[in-house]
Design a protein around this motif. Structure first.
Motif: not given
Length: 642
Positions: A271-278, A286-291, A296-303, A370-373
């Motif tokens: 989780f930490a390594r992917l968050r650094e990458l993000v 880029l999240d707009a091109y995801l299912p 939701a996973r990307a939003a939690l990773l960013r937050a 507050g998961l997703l806008a």
């Protein structure tokens, strides 16, 4: 004439007597391309099981075979790069030690590569794994996105050697080296061709690696993102390619059985390594091109909300696509399948969406504040574009062909939410389903995939409602084609069964029984009865366990209406409560068909109770314990004695 193709095969301890490796070697030595026009380079990564000596023996008698003896590195990367430095062909093709080339693969691929001037040629692959949408047809000018080539990340391709040298394309010495190499080649190529007409390579299922090093994984993903940025200008194309790799190589690792089975420490580090990458390389656009579930996973990773991501992964466990077969019918020699598909949770309940002001919004399986806008949770357009795809897969070779499908998206209220599903028809013309050519004989599995809100794929499981298993004589030469159920109870189509009894065995899970006085009539569907009535058939019954008694009774075959109504096989079997010679007694009985002295097992079991009642159980299910065993099981110590 020089060498046209160099085939590089990565090898490490396959075992000198391994049949799959021997098949790989034979397929390379038996190519239709003349031996002087291609070479085979085995890059041996420090094998210690006798493989080196075996390959040296082959090279000693075949002038177009070379062996590279390398120190053990633990992967194919170094061997492939060394092979590239010594390869003499105009093109190079990469394989692994259990893959198998088809007889005319090199000749066909090289011919098309030369005609199209391709820097990269993607030859049709067969094997386990995701269906290959790229192979819906051959193309001399393919596009990475339009033709979904990113879904083919392995090096099983023909690469022009001069092109690789000009662009300094090599396998990087880090994880995801193969994906990086292929992405570099895709984006640097002036022309990519797809050869879909014939199978080129049978790809073996890769073995699961151990737990990945999160730091190394993210370093490999960074390399791929660097390549994408170097070869694509800013814009939608770059964003879509980067979103693909972020989804496949990053976000997918934050869920599923493998993620949940990993230890707390591994999940925290990943989780930490992917968050650094993000934070550094993956912008939120880029999240707009995801299912939506991966948004939701990307939003939690960013937050930085790791605990909530773990809860979401656990709540999503078991989410799958369910496909229901509603009807099967023949339109002359075209098989039409009416299907409905829907995403359901682990318990089989349909996924529901929130409806507001004419829009549909995703509802996470576990409450997360507050998961997703709203605009990111909006799946209205994705639901509108959702579609069902149906493809058939050869159970023997793994080759896949997509079928023509017409489908519509339907909505329905369900409590305080809305269900979304796709319903439609798939048409199978056996005479042209293989890209305009007839299907080969054998068993073809029917698979269903849904694109849109929550992409997924599945098989069509056997339903309780009876299926019309009537067959027809289709295409030329005339041969029997019939819908049936596989041994696992999944929808399939058999082209040209091996025999009349075999055709009956394939649909025998639909057998039934009718009681009459001291007899029982066993009725089994018959897909097609030839005008001659077929050979004489007997029903053979063998008791399972116990004394292993057996009996044989004559069977009558009644014809049906080809393509509309299956015929039936009927056998009258005497039943006695206490059993005895020439009759069924209590216990489980395995049935078979006998014709001309040969037996074929049927796919069900007859279970006879102590009162003489008989019922049919599908093969593979446990028989109900007898009354004696149910009583005895309550006696202390009985389990140990049995």
């Amino acid at each position: 004439m020089g060498v046209k193709v160099s085939v590089v095969v990565s090898v490490c301890d396959p075992g000198p007597a391994d049949d799959a490796f021997d098949a790989c070697v034979r397929s390379l030595l038996e190519q239709s391309l003349p031996a002087e026009q291609y070479e085979v380079i085995f890059a041996d990564d420090g094998s210690t099981d006798g493989t080196r000596e075996q390959l040296d023996t082959v090279a000693g008698v075949r002038e177009n075979v070379r062996v590279l003896h390398l120190d053990h590195s633990g992967g194919p990367t170094r061997g492939r790069n060394v092979a590239l430095s010594v390869a003499r062909g105009d093109y190079v093709y990469f394989m692994n030690q259990y893959d198998r080339l088809e007889h005319s693969a090199l000749q066909n691929m090289y011919g098309m590569a030369m005609r199209s001037g391709a820097d990269v040629l993607v030859g049709r692959l067969a094997g386990e794994g995701t269906p290959l949408s790229a192979f819906t047809g051959s193309r001399e000018r393919a596009d990475v996105l339009r033709d979904r080539l990113l879904g083919l990340p392995t090096a099983h391709k023909l690469f022009r050697m001069g092109f690789l040298a000009e662009n300094q394309i090599r396998f990087p010495d880090r994880p995801l080296a193969e994906q990086a190499f292929v992405t570099h080649a895709y984006l640097a190529a002036r022309a990519i061709a797809i050869h879909a007409g014939q199978i080129c390579c049978q790809v073996a299922t890769p073995q699961e690696d151990g737990q990945e090093d999160p730091a190394a994984l993210v370093a490999g993903l960074r390399t791929i993102l660097d390549i994408v940025e170097a070869y694509t200008p800013p814009g939608q194309r770059r964003d879509r390619i980067q979103a693909h790799w972020f989804r496949v190589l990053g976000l997918r690792r934050l869920g599923g059985a493998r993620f949940e089975a990993a230890g707390d420490h591994h999940r925290t580090v990943l989780f930490a390594r992917l968050r650094e990458l993000v934070q550094e390389r993956v912008p939120a656009r880029l999240d707009a091109y995801l299912p939506v579930h991966l948004r939701a996973r990307a939003a939690l990773l960013r937050a930085d909300r790791q605990e909530e991501l773990a809860r979401l992964a656990a709540a999503s466990r078991g989410t799958r696509l369910r496909a229901e077969l509603q009807e099967v019918r023949w339109d002359q020699s075209v098989l039409t399948m009416d299907l409905a598909v829907e995403i359901v949770d682990a318990g089989g309940a349909p996924l529901r969406f929130h409806a507001e002001n004419g829009r549909l919004y995703w509802m996470p399986p576990t409450p997360i504040e507050g998961l997703l806008a709203p605009e990111m949770a909006d799946v209205t357009e994705a639901a509108r574009r959702a579609r069902m795809e149906v493809y058939i897969r050869d159970a023997q070779t793994g080759v896949v062909y997509f079928l023509p499908v017409t489908s519509t998206v339907q909505h329905g209220r369900d409590g305080d939410g809305v269900r979304v599903w796709a319903a439609g028809q798939a048409r199978l013309d056996v005479g042209s389903a293989a890209l305009g050519r007839p299907l080969r004989p054998g068993l073809w599995e029917v698979h269903v995939r849904m694109r849109g809100v929550h992409p997924a794929r599945t098989r069509v499981a056997r339903a309780e409602a009876p299926m019309n298993c009537a067959g027809v004589l289709a295409d030329y030469p005339r041969r029997l084609v019939m819908p049936c159920w596989s041994g696992k109870g999944e929808l399939s189509v058999c082209v040209e069964p091996q025999s009349f009894p075999e055709s009956i065995a394939l649909v025998s899970p639909r057998a039934s029984v009718t009681h009459s006085d001291d007899d029982v009539y066993v009725v089994v569907p018959v897909p097609y009865v030839p005008p001659s009535g077929g050979p004489a058939v007997e029903l053979v019954l063998r008791q399972m366990g116990g004394r292993g008694r057996g009996m044989t009774v004559p069977a009558l075959v009644e014809p049906g209406v080809p393509g509309r109504l299956a015929g039936q096989l009927i056998a009258k079997v005497p039943v006695r409560r206490l059993g005895g010679e020439g009759c069924l007694g209590p216990g489980a009985w395995r049935p078979g068909l006998r014709t001309e002295g040969k037996d074929v097992d049927l796919r069900f079991t007859l279970e006879v109770g102590f009162r003489g009642h008989v019922r049919v159980r599908p093969a593979g299910t446990r028989p109900t314990p007898s009354l004696f065993r149910r009583i005895a099981a309550r006696i202390p110590g009985y389990a140990a004695l049995s």
